[in-house]
Design a protein around this motif. Sequence first.
Motif, PDB file in Angstrom:
ATOM      1  N   LYS A 341       0.828  -1.202   0.000  1.00  0.00           N
ATOM      2  CA  LYS A 341       0.000   0.000   0.000  1.00  0.00           C
ATOM      3  C   LYS A 341       0.867   1.258   0.000  1.00  0.00           C
ATOM      4  CE  LYS A 341      -2.638  -1.624   3.464  1.00  0.00           C
ATOM      5  NZ  LYS A 341      -3.730  -1.738   4.459  1.00  0.00           N
ATOM      6  N   LEU A 342       1.980   1.201   0.724  1.00  0.00           N
ATOM      7  CA  LEU A 342       2.904   2.335   0.740  1.00  0.00           C
ATOM      8  C   LEU A 342       3.504   2.564  -0.649  1.00  0.00           C
ATOM      9  CD1 LEU A 342       4.433   4.523   2.311  1.00  0.00           C
ATOM     10  CD2 LEU A 342       6.166   2.789   2.883  1.00  0.00           C
ATOM     11  N   GLU A 343       3.867   1.477  -1.320  1.00  0.00           N
ATOM     12  CA  GLU A 343       4.435   1.595  -2.665  1.00  0.00           C
ATOM     13  C   GLU A 343       3.418   2.188  -3.640  1.00  0.00           C
ATOM     14  OE1 GLU A 343       7.143   1.447  -5.766  1.00  0.00           O
ATOM     15  OE2 GLU A 343       7.433   1.303  -3.600  1.00  0.00           O
ATOM     16  N   LEU A 344       2.139   1.823  -3.475  1.00  0.00           N
ATOM     17  CA  LEU A 344       1.093   2.402  -4.320  1.00  0.00           C
ATOM     18  C   LEU A 344       1.018   3.914  -4.104  1.00  0.00           C
ATOM     19  CD1 LEU A 344      -1.294   2.138  -6.272  1.00  0.00           C
ATOM     20  CD2 LEU A 344      -2.761   1.711  -4.276  1.00  0.00           C
ATOM     21  N   LYS A 345       1.070   4.332  -2.847  1.00  0.00           N
ATOM     22  CA  LYS A 345       0.996   5.770  -2.556  1.00  0.00           C
ATOM     23  C   LYS A 345       2.211   6.509  -3.105  1.00  0.00           C
ATOM     24  CE  LYS A 345      -1.882   5.394   1.573  1.00  0.00           C
ATOM     25  NZ  LYS A 345      -2.018   5.687   3.012  1.00  0.00           N
ATOM     26  N   ARG A 346       3.369   5.897  -2.977  1.00  0.00           N
ATOM     27  CA  ARG A 346       4.568   6.535  -3.545  1.00  0.00           C
ATOM     28  C   ARG A 346       4.410   6.725  -5.049  1.00  0.00           C
ATOM     29  NH1 ARG A 346       8.613   2.370  -0.592  1.00  0.00           N
ATOM     30  NH2 ARG A 346       8.910   3.421   1.412  1.00  0.00           N
ATOM     31  N   SER A 347       3.944   5.671  -5.715  1.00  0.00           N
ATOM     32  CA  SER A 347       3.796   5.730  -7.175  1.00  0.00           C
ATOM     33  C   SER A 347       2.763   6.772  -7.583  1.00  0.00           C
ATOM     34  CB  SER A 347       3.396   4.353  -7.716  1.00  0.00           C
ATOM     35  OG  SER A 347       4.349   3.380  -7.361  1.00  0.00           O
ATOM     36  N   CYS A 348       1.649   6.808  -6.869  1.00  0.00           N
ATOM     37  CA  CYS A 348       0.590   7.773  -7.200  1.00  0.00           C
ATOM     38  C   CYS A 348       1.034   9.204  -6.920  1.00  0.00           C
ATOM     39  CB  CYS A 348      -0.682   7.454  -6.407  1.00  0.00           C
ATOM     40  SG  CYS A 348      -1.505   5.938  -6.937  1.00  0.00           S
ATOM     41  N   SER A 349       1.744   9.401  -5.809  1.00  0.00           N
ATOM     42  CA  SER A 349       2.182  10.758  -5.467  1.00  0.00           C
ATOM     43  C   SER A 349       3.186  11.275  -6.487  1.00  0.00           C
ATOM     44  CB  SER A 349       2.786  10.785  -4.059  1.00  0.00           C
ATOM     45  OG  SER A 349       3.955   9.968  -3.976  1.00  0.00           O
ATOM     46  N   ARG A 350       4.035  10.397  -6.981  1.00  0.00           N
ATOM     47  CA  ARG A 350       5.014  10.827  -7.984  1.00  0.00           C
ATOM     48  C   ARG A 350       4.330  11.081  -9.327  1.00  0.00           C
ATOM     49  NH1 ARG A 350      10.398  11.247  -7.772  1.00  0.00           N
ATOM     50  NH2 ARG A 350      11.559  11.184  -9.741  1.00  0.00           N
ATOM     51  N   ALA A 351       3.332  10.276  -9.660  1.00  0.00           N
ATOM     52  CA  ALA A 351       2.574  10.502 -10.894  1.00  0.00           C
ATOM     53  C   ALA A 351       1.863  11.854 -10.835  1.00  0.00           C
ATOM     54  CB  ALA A 351       1.562   9.373 -11.105  1.00  0.00           C
ATOM     55  N   LEU A 352       1.242  12.157  -9.700  1.00  0.00           N
ATOM     56  CA  LEU A 352       0.562  13.449  -9.539  1.00  0.00           C
ATOM     57  C   LEU A 352       1.551  14.608  -9.641  1.00  0.00           C
ATOM     58  CD1 LEU A 352      -1.907  12.520  -6.677  1.00  0.00           C
ATOM     59  CD2 LEU A 352      -2.544  13.273  -8.974  1.00  0.00           C
ATOM     60  N   TRP A 353       2.728  14.418  -9.063  1.00  0.00           N
ATOM     61  CA  TRP A 353       3.768  15.457  -9.135  1.00  0.00           C
ATOM     62  C   TRP A 353       4.113  15.761 -10.586  1.00  0.00           C
ATOM     63  CZ3 TRP A 353       9.476  14.217  -7.358  1.00  0.00           C
ATOM     64  CH2 TRP A 353      10.300  15.305  -7.672  1.00  0.00           C
ATOM     65  N   MET A 354       4.332  14.713 -11.399  1.00  0.00           N
ATOM     66  CA  MET A 354       4.701  14.925 -12.790  1.00  0.00           C
ATOM     67  C   MET A 354       3.537  15.497 -13.613  1.00  0.00           C
ATOM     68  SD  MET A 354       7.844  14.367 -13.158  1.00  0.00           S
ATOM     69  CE  MET A 354       8.237  14.825 -11.472  1.00  0.00           C
ATOM     70  N   LEU A 355       2.313  15.155 -13.230  1.00  0.00           N
ATOM     71  CA  LEU A 355       1.150  15.715 -13.915  1.00  0.00           C
ATOM     72  C   LEU A 355       0.987  17.202 -13.603  1.00  0.00           C
ATOM     73  CD1 LEU A 355      -1.299  12.740 -13.359  1.00  0.00           C
ATOM     74  CD2 LEU A 355      -0.606  13.613 -15.598  1.00  0.00           C
ATOM     75  N   ALA A 356       1.333  17.586 -12.378  1.00  0.00           N
ATOM     76  CA  ALA A 356       1.184  18.987 -11.958  1.00  0.00           C
ATOM     77  C   ALA A 356       2.359  19.851 -12.389  1.00  0.00           C
ATOM     78  CB  ALA A 356       1.033  19.048 -10.433  1.00  0.00           C
ATOM     79  N   ARG A 357       3.498  19.241 -12.634  1.00  0.00           N
ATOM     80  CA  ARG A 357       4.726  19.999 -12.890  1.00  0.00           C
ATOM     81  C   ARG A 357       4.581  20.902 -14.116  1.00  0.00           C
ATOM     82  NH1 ARG A 357      10.450  17.151 -14.226  1.00  0.00           N
ATOM     83  NH2 ARG A 357       9.287  16.726 -16.136  1.00  0.00           N
ATOM     84  N   GLY A 358       4.671  22.204 -13.869  1.00  0.00           N
ATOM     85  CA  GLY A 358       4.594  23.174 -14.953  1.00  0.00           C
ATOM     86  C   GLY A 358       3.261  23.220 -15.661  1.00  0.00           C
ATOM     87  N   ASN A 359       2.191  22.713 -15.033  1.00  0.00           N
ATOM     88  CA  ASN A 359       0.900  22.613 -15.707  1.00  0.00           C
ATOM     89  C   ASN A 359      -0.188  23.242 -14.833  1.00  0.00           C
ATOM     90  OD1 ASN A 359      -1.700  21.413 -16.626  1.00  0.00           O
ATOM     91  ND2 ASN A 359      -0.373  20.381 -18.091  1.00  0.00           N
TER      92      ASN A 359
END
Length: 594
Positions: A341-359
């Motif tokens: 579950k922790l690994e899922l949260k890490r993956s999702c948080s990093r995906a959200l970061w890249m989606l938000a970056r400069g957007n």
Amino acid sequence: MDFAAGEDHHHLQPIEHVLSFPIVLSDQIRHAVDDSKSYKLECTEVGKLVDHLSIMLRSFVRLTNATPFFYDRPVRRIFADVTRTLNRALTLVRKCHRRSIFLRVVTIVSTADFRKLFTLLDASIGDMKWLLSIFDGGSDSGVVLSLPPIASNDPIIAWVWSYISSLYLSPLNVKIEVANELCSLANDNDRNKKMIAEEGGIPPLLKLLKEDSSPEAQIAAATTLYNLANNQDGARLITSDLGVPIIVQSLQKSPIRVQISVAKLIRRMAENDEVSQEAFARENVIRPLVTLLSFDTMENQYEKQSIHSIFKINKAGSVSNAATTWSVNRKERENEPYELKLELKRSCSRALWMLARGNLANSKILTDTKGLLVLAKLIETETGELQTNCLMNVMEIAAAAESNADLRRAAFRTNSPAAKAVVDQLLKLINESEIAGILIPAIRSIGSLARTFPARETRVIGPLVKQLSHQNPEVVTESAIALGKFASPDNFLCTDHSKTIIEFGVVIPLMRLLRGNDRTQHHALVLLCYLAMHAGNSEALVQARVLTALEGADKSIAGQHAELRQLVVEAIHQLNMYHSGVIPSQRVPVSFSP
């Protein structure tokens, strides 16, 4: 008819024509062999080889007629090569029609020409044998790799063709094995990645990702696609092949192990390609990512709201099915190990970061989904990568808010619980952390939000001033930059903030920074100028001999930074007016963005 016009021309032709034309050529060669008058022995041998090739060509056409869809990349390449060889054979055999020795000499036909033709025909037979072997409907025992003559100088292309063909034709267990082999091949080098993508490997991998009956198949497909998306071209090809809707659907419907792989794929595509970043936003991927991130984190009431927010945008007919699927997956996740579950949260948080970056648009969606509350809670409760990823999300949202007044007003209004929760956690980190990787994004976030704080919100100033004495020069510089955004003329409350900054004892550490590295010195000087311009009558500035320091700086930076020099000149002018007893008129801010 000349069919040897090149591979590009051949690739554009309908597949039916590609398959039928070499058979027509082989029939013409048989008639030409029968009519030959010279080199009868050699022509007869050509006829035997062409007959063998013709049987294989016809067998392959029958095989494709029985298959609703087949992978045509190697077919087109090999059939183009076979067609060139048959054209050559037809030309040579036709030259043997004539009886005259004189004409025979003029045409310059020799046994060497036939030897070369035999070699080419043998190669074509070998290529067709290989082609028939990979299009026999697949094998339960796995992929058998062999090397056709056409790929003798580049064996990887034959492996790629075999693997991709198996993704279409083989049973599911073999497809999983093949996807893993392609994953390994892609891992070796960028050339292999490019070859897999260009040879049509992405569509069957996306189809494998939809195999929701087999998590192993989905993980194999997602991991291979992840390897292919390591640059803009790879990510863009996946998006161009309509991969984004499939990926988002897999994120919502799949078990946790698959969701981890899919979230990593989303992160990499968004990180490497702006078009993919926008495509994921259009498919509403941010909402399910936020909900996965909030699992086991927020209270039940919030989770229900968050789940509802994901599905309210769907068509009415599909809401119940989607919600049911999500609820089932949620129950399954409750029984999964903590580390997973922790690994899922890490993956999702990093995906959200890249989606938000400069957007800006994606940052706005993140705030609309109550994402700020989730991020604030995780920053408070987590450590390590997950905390850092959430912090980087906040930094990107704050940077977007800095450049957009509408987002500032919507997400960071003074009475917003989410904004208050985020600011509280940022200040806590700035006060308590010693880790530069935590401090820098936290400080940048506060600086980006400088225009959202009222004059009475003095609690944000002290921690930034304190960090001017940090051991890490990057932390120090970021603190000076953040304070500069409070004191900048762009900030409507710059005068009030400047006085507060001085009250927190900024002058002495700031003067010390004028002896730092170039970047630190630059931003310290900017901040000092702002303070002189907006609070020049401060006793702290007089006691620290700021006027003398600025006059020295004016001489040292002459000709280097025109804008900074102009700022220094203006600050010196303001201080001189204060020192002479003349109170300068209130400076009009450069811009007003509440």
